[in-house]
Design a protein around this motif. Structure first.
Motif, PDB file in Angstrom:
ATOM      1  N   THR A 199       0.768  -0.965   0.061  1.00 32.42           N
ATOM      2  CA  THR A 199       0.071   0.026  -0.040  1.00 32.42           C
ATOM      3  C   THR A 199       0.788   1.310   0.191  1.00 32.42           C
ATOM      4  OG1 THR A 199      -0.281  -0.065   2.405  1.00 32.42           O
ATOM      5  CG2 THR A 199      -1.842  -1.102   1.076  1.00 32.42           C
ATOM      6  N   ALA A 200       0.553   2.192  -0.667  1.00 32.31           N
ATOM      7  CA  ALA A 200       1.192   3.530  -0.883  1.00 32.31           C
ATOM      8  C   ALA A 200       0.995   4.221   0.341  1.00 32.31           C
ATOM      9  CB  ALA A 200       0.559   4.128  -1.895  1.00 32.31           C
ATOM     10  N   PRO A 201       1.568   5.282   0.684  1.00 32.83           N
ATOM     11  CA  PRO A 201       1.623   6.021   1.868  1.00 32.83           C
ATOM     12  C   PRO A 201       0.049   6.614   2.040  1.00 32.83           C
ATOM     13  CG  PRO A 201       3.539   6.431   1.277  1.00 32.83           C
ATOM     14  CD  PRO A 201       2.902   5.765   0.101  1.00 32.83           C
ATOM     15  N   THR A 202      -0.577   6.771   1.064  1.00 30.04           N
ATOM     16  CA  THR A 202      -1.978   7.450   1.186  1.00 30.04           C
ATOM     17  C   THR A 202      -2.774   6.566   1.313  1.00 30.04           C
ATOM     18  OG1 THR A 202      -2.341   7.178  -1.393  1.00 30.04           O
ATOM     19  CG2 THR A 202      -1.424   9.342  -0.608  1.00 30.04           C
ATOM     20  N   GLY A 203      -2.621   5.187   1.438  1.00 33.74           N
ATOM     21  CA  GLY A 203      -3.681   4.278   1.608  1.00 33.74           C
ATOM     22  C   GLY A 203      -4.051   3.679   0.503  1.00 33.74           C
ATOM     23  N   ALA A 204      -3.837   4.166  -0.878  1.00 36.62           N
ATOM     24  CA  ALA A 204      -4.149   3.306  -2.148  1.00 36.62           C
ATOM     25  C   ALA A 204      -3.126   2.327  -2.343  1.00 36.62           C
ATOM     26  CB  ALA A 204      -4.277   4.330  -3.117  1.00 36.62           C
ATOM     27  N   PRO A 205      -3.722   1.262  -2.949  1.00 36.54           N
ATOM     28  CA  PRO A 205      -2.756  -0.064  -3.380  1.00 36.54           C
ATOM     29  C   PRO A 205      -1.705   0.664  -4.207  1.00 36.54           C
ATOM     30  CG  PRO A 205      -5.177  -0.475  -3.781  1.00 36.54           C
ATOM     31  CD  PRO A 205      -4.933   0.593  -3.307  1.00 36.54           C
ATOM     32  N   ALA A 206      -0.436   0.362  -4.028  1.00 41.13           N
ATOM     33  CA  ALA A 206       0.515   0.798  -4.878  1.00 41.13           C
ATOM     34  C   ALA A 206       0.383  -0.334  -6.251  1.00 41.13           C
ATOM     35  CB  ALA A 206       1.940   0.681  -4.283  1.00 41.13           C
ATOM     36  N   LEU A 207       1.143   0.055  -7.195  1.00 45.02           N
ATOM     37  CA  LEU A 207       1.064  -0.844  -8.518  1.00 45.02           C
ATOM     38  C   LEU A 207       2.359  -1.329  -8.610  1.00 45.02           C
ATOM     39  CD1 LEU A 207      -0.872   1.422 -11.124  1.00 45.02           C
ATOM     40  CD2 LEU A 207      -1.626  -0.395 -10.258  1.00 45.02           C
ATOM     41  N   PRO A 208       2.405  -2.691  -9.128  1.00 44.51           N
ATOM     42  CA  PRO A 208       3.834  -3.110  -9.369  1.00 44.51           C
ATOM     43  C   PRO A 208       4.254  -2.072 -10.385  1.00 44.51           C
ATOM     44  CG  PRO A 208       2.130  -4.888  -9.627  1.00 44.51           C
ATOM     45  CD  PRO A 208       1.225  -3.524  -9.639  1.00 44.51           C
ATOM     46  N   ALA A 209       5.708  -2.188 -10.356  1.00 45.33           N
ATOM     47  CA  ALA A 209       6.673  -1.476 -11.309  1.00 45.33           C
ATOM     48  C   ALA A 209       6.235  -1.605 -12.725  1.00 45.33           C
ATOM     49  CB  ALA A 209       7.962  -1.884 -10.945  1.00 45.33           C
ATOM     50  N   ALA A 210       5.891  -2.713 -13.164  1.00 44.42           N
ATOM     51  CA  ALA A 210       5.748  -2.968 -14.690  1.00 44.42           C
ATOM     52  C   ALA A 210       4.350  -2.111 -14.911  1.00 44.42           C
ATOM     53  CB  ALA A 210       5.648  -4.414 -14.904  1.00 44.42           C
ATOM     54  N   ALA A 211       3.304  -2.246 -14.059  1.00 41.82           N
ATOM     55  CA  ALA A 211       1.955  -1.802 -14.158  1.00 41.82           C
ATOM     56  C   ALA A 211       2.233  -0.332 -14.159  1.00 41.82           C
ATOM     57  CB  ALA A 211       1.066  -2.150 -13.146  1.00 41.82           C
ATOM     58  N   ALA A 212       2.743   0.040 -13.153  1.00 44.77           N
ATOM     59  CA  ALA A 212       2.967   1.720 -12.950  1.00 44.77           C
ATOM     60  C   ALA A 212       3.565   2.184 -14.189  1.00 44.77           C
ATOM     61  CB  ALA A 212       3.915   1.919 -11.856  1.00 44.77           C
ATOM     62  N   ALA A 213       4.586   1.574 -14.920  1.00 48.62           N
ATOM     63  CA  ALA A 213       5.136   2.139 -16.169  1.00 48.62           C
ATOM     64  C   ALA A 213       4.320   1.986 -17.222  1.00 48.62           C
ATOM     65  CB  ALA A 213       6.515   1.131 -16.416  1.00 48.62           C
ATOM     66  N   ALA A 214       3.538   1.212 -17.315  1.00 50.43           N
ATOM     67  CA  ALA A 214       2.554   0.956 -18.328  1.00 50.43           C
ATOM     68  C   ALA A 214       1.368   2.126 -18.174  1.00 50.43           C
ATOM     69  CB  ALA A 214       1.773  -0.308 -18.350  1.00 50.43           C
ATOM     70  N   LEU A 215       1.041   2.369 -17.322  1.00 51.70           N
ATOM     71  CA  LEU A 215       0.116   3.302 -16.735  1.00 51.70           C
ATOM     72  C   LEU A 215       0.821   4.827 -17.239  1.00 51.70           C
ATOM     73  CD1 LEU A 215      -2.555   4.326 -15.624  1.00 51.70           C
ATOM     74  CD2 LEU A 215      -1.604   4.202 -13.436  1.00 51.70           C
ATOM     75  N   GLU A 216       1.920   4.987 -16.838  1.00 50.11           N
ATOM     76  CA  GLU A 216       2.603   6.188 -17.410  1.00 50.11           C
ATOM     77  C   GLU A 216       2.719   6.471 -18.664  1.00 50.11           C
ATOM     78  OE1 GLU A 216       3.394   8.938 -15.244  1.00 50.11           O
ATOM     79  OE2 GLU A 216       2.269   7.908 -13.870  1.00 50.11           O
ATOM     80  N   ARG A 217       3.053   5.302 -19.364  1.00 48.50           N
ATOM     81  CA  ARG A 217       3.116   5.442 -20.926  1.00 48.50           C
ATOM     82  C   ARG A 217       1.797   5.817 -21.715  1.00 48.50           C
ATOM     83  NH1 ARG A 217       6.507   0.976 -20.280  1.00 48.50           N
ATOM     84  NH2 ARG A 217       4.781  -0.541 -20.775  1.00 48.50           N
ATOM     85  N   ALA A 218       0.569   4.999 -21.162  1.00 50.58           N
ATOM     86  CA  ALA A 218      -0.725   5.195 -21.305  1.00 50.58           C
ATOM     87  C   ALA A 218      -1.042   6.721 -21.296  1.00 50.58           C
ATOM     88  CB  ALA A 218      -1.432   4.351 -20.715  1.00 50.58           C
ATOM     89  N   LYS A 219      -0.887   7.090 -20.221  1.00 54.39           N
ATOM     90  CA  LYS A 219      -1.020   8.793 -19.956  1.00 54.39           C
ATOM     91  C   LYS A 219      -0.311   9.614 -20.657  1.00 54.39           C
ATOM     92  CE  LYS A 219      -2.050   8.431 -14.692  1.00 54.39           C
ATOM     93  NZ  LYS A 219      -1.854   8.590 -13.556  1.00 54.39           N
ATOM     94  N   ALA A 220       0.821   9.315 -21.131  1.00 59.21           N
ATOM     95  CA  ALA A 220       1.728  10.077 -22.076  1.00 59.21           C
ATOM     96  C   ALA A 220       1.092  10.288 -23.430  1.00 59.21           C
ATOM     97  CB  ALA A 220       2.855   9.696 -21.959  1.00 59.21           C
ATOM     98  N   ARG A 221       0.565   9.189 -23.879  1.00 54.79           N
ATOM     99  CA  ARG A 221       0.201   8.916 -25.231  1.00 54.79           C
ATOM    100  C   ARG A 221      -1.157   9.529 -25.077  1.00 54.79           C
ATOM    101  NH1 ARG A 221      -0.312   2.925 -25.205  1.00 54.79           N
ATOM    102  NH2 ARG A 221       1.831   2.751 -24.528  1.00 54.79           N
ATOM    103  N   ALA A 222      -1.959   9.641 -24.076  1.00 53.38           N
ATOM    104  CA  ALA A 222      -3.369  10.101 -24.016  1.00 53.38           C
ATOM    105  C   ALA A 222      -3.122  11.870 -24.098  1.00 53.38           C
ATOM    106  CB  ALA A 222      -4.263   9.976 -22.758  1.00 53.38           C
ATOM    107  N   ALA A 223      -2.159  12.124 -23.441  1.00 46.95           N
ATOM    108  CA  ALA A 223      -1.695  13.615 -23.339  1.00 46.95           C
ATOM    109  C   ALA A 223      -1.371  14.021 -25.021  1.00 46.95           C
ATOM    110  CB  ALA A 223      -0.497  13.906 -22.314  1.00 46.95           C
ATOM    111  N   GLN A 224      -0.785  13.425 -25.452  1.00 44.63           N
ATOM    112  CA  GLN A 224      -0.121  13.723 -26.793  1.00 44.63           C
ATOM    113  C   GLN A 224      -1.236  13.683 -27.924  1.00 44.63           C
ATOM    114  OE1 GLN A 224       2.721  10.660 -27.987  1.00 44.63           O
ATOM    115  NE2 GLN A 224       4.235  11.746 -26.695  1.00 44.63           N
ATOM    116  N   ARG A 225      -2.330  12.894 -27.410  1.00 44.50           N
ATOM    117  CA  ARG A 225      -3.477  12.901 -28.400  1.00 44.50           C
ATOM    118  C   ARG A 225      -4.301  14.394 -28.298  1.00 44.50           C
ATOM    119  NH1 ARG A 225      -5.412   7.018 -27.247  1.00 44.50           N
ATOM    120  NH2 ARG A 225      -3.787   5.885 -27.902  1.00 44.50           N
ATOM    121  N   LYS A 226      -4.549  14.730 -26.900  1.00 41.54           N
ATOM    122  CA  LYS A 226      -5.195  15.848 -26.762  1.00 41.54           C
ATOM    123  C   LYS A 226      -4.407  17.029 -27.349  1.00 41.54           C
ATOM    124  CE  LYS A 226      -7.220  14.099 -22.560  1.00 41.54           C
ATOM    125  NZ  LYS A 226      -7.356  14.371 -20.914  1.00 41.54           N
ATOM    126  N   ASP A 227      -3.294  17.071 -27.381  1.00 41.78           N
ATOM    127  CA  ASP A 227      -2.284  18.387 -28.018  1.00 41.78           C
ATOM    128  C   ASP A 227      -2.593  18.335 -29.300  1.00 41.78           C
ATOM    129  OD1 ASP A 227      -1.397  18.869 -25.642  1.00 41.78           O
ATOM    130  OD2 ASP A 227       0.528  17.800 -25.698  1.00 41.78           O
TER     131      ASP A 227
END
Length: 102
Positions: free
Chosen positions: A74-102
């Motif tokens: 669990t992360a310090p805020t109480g939300a469950p932390a993602l495994p490293a691979a899942a966190a990296a995939a989420l960041e890539r997806a967020k970055a792609r989504a941000a590029q599409r908006k621009d």
């Protein structure tokens, strides 16, 4: 000892020395052989029980270890932390989504 075995009183037969080496001067060969077979059967049963107990303890320990590994971090805020691979995939997806908006 023979009488205890006939009555199926194994505890009493063990107390009388069933598990020890048989050295009865009053017994004939058949009686000695029957006592030896009863002794060997009881020793095998006791060894099997000990192996079963050891196996049960080992399986319980392995289960506890598996359960401890599966606990979500669990992360310090109480939300469950993602495994490293899942966190990296989420960041890539967020970055792609941000590029599409621009």
């Amino acid at each position: 000892m023979v009488a205890a075995l006939r009555e199926d009183d194994l505890d009493h037969a063990i107390d009388l020395g069933l598990l020890d080496d048989i050295a009865c001067l009053q017994c004939n060969a058949d009686c000695t052989q029957a006592l030896a077979q009863a002794r060997d059967a009881r020793r095998n049963a006791l060894a099997a029980r000990e192996r079963y107990r050891d196996r049960t303890l080992r399986l319980a320990r392995l289960q506890r270890e598996r359960d401890a590994q599966r606990k979500p971090v669990t992360a310090p805020t109480g939300a469950p932390a993602l495994p490293a691979a899942a966190a990296a995939a989420l960041e890539r997806a967020k970055a792609r989504a941000a590029q599409r908006k621009d």
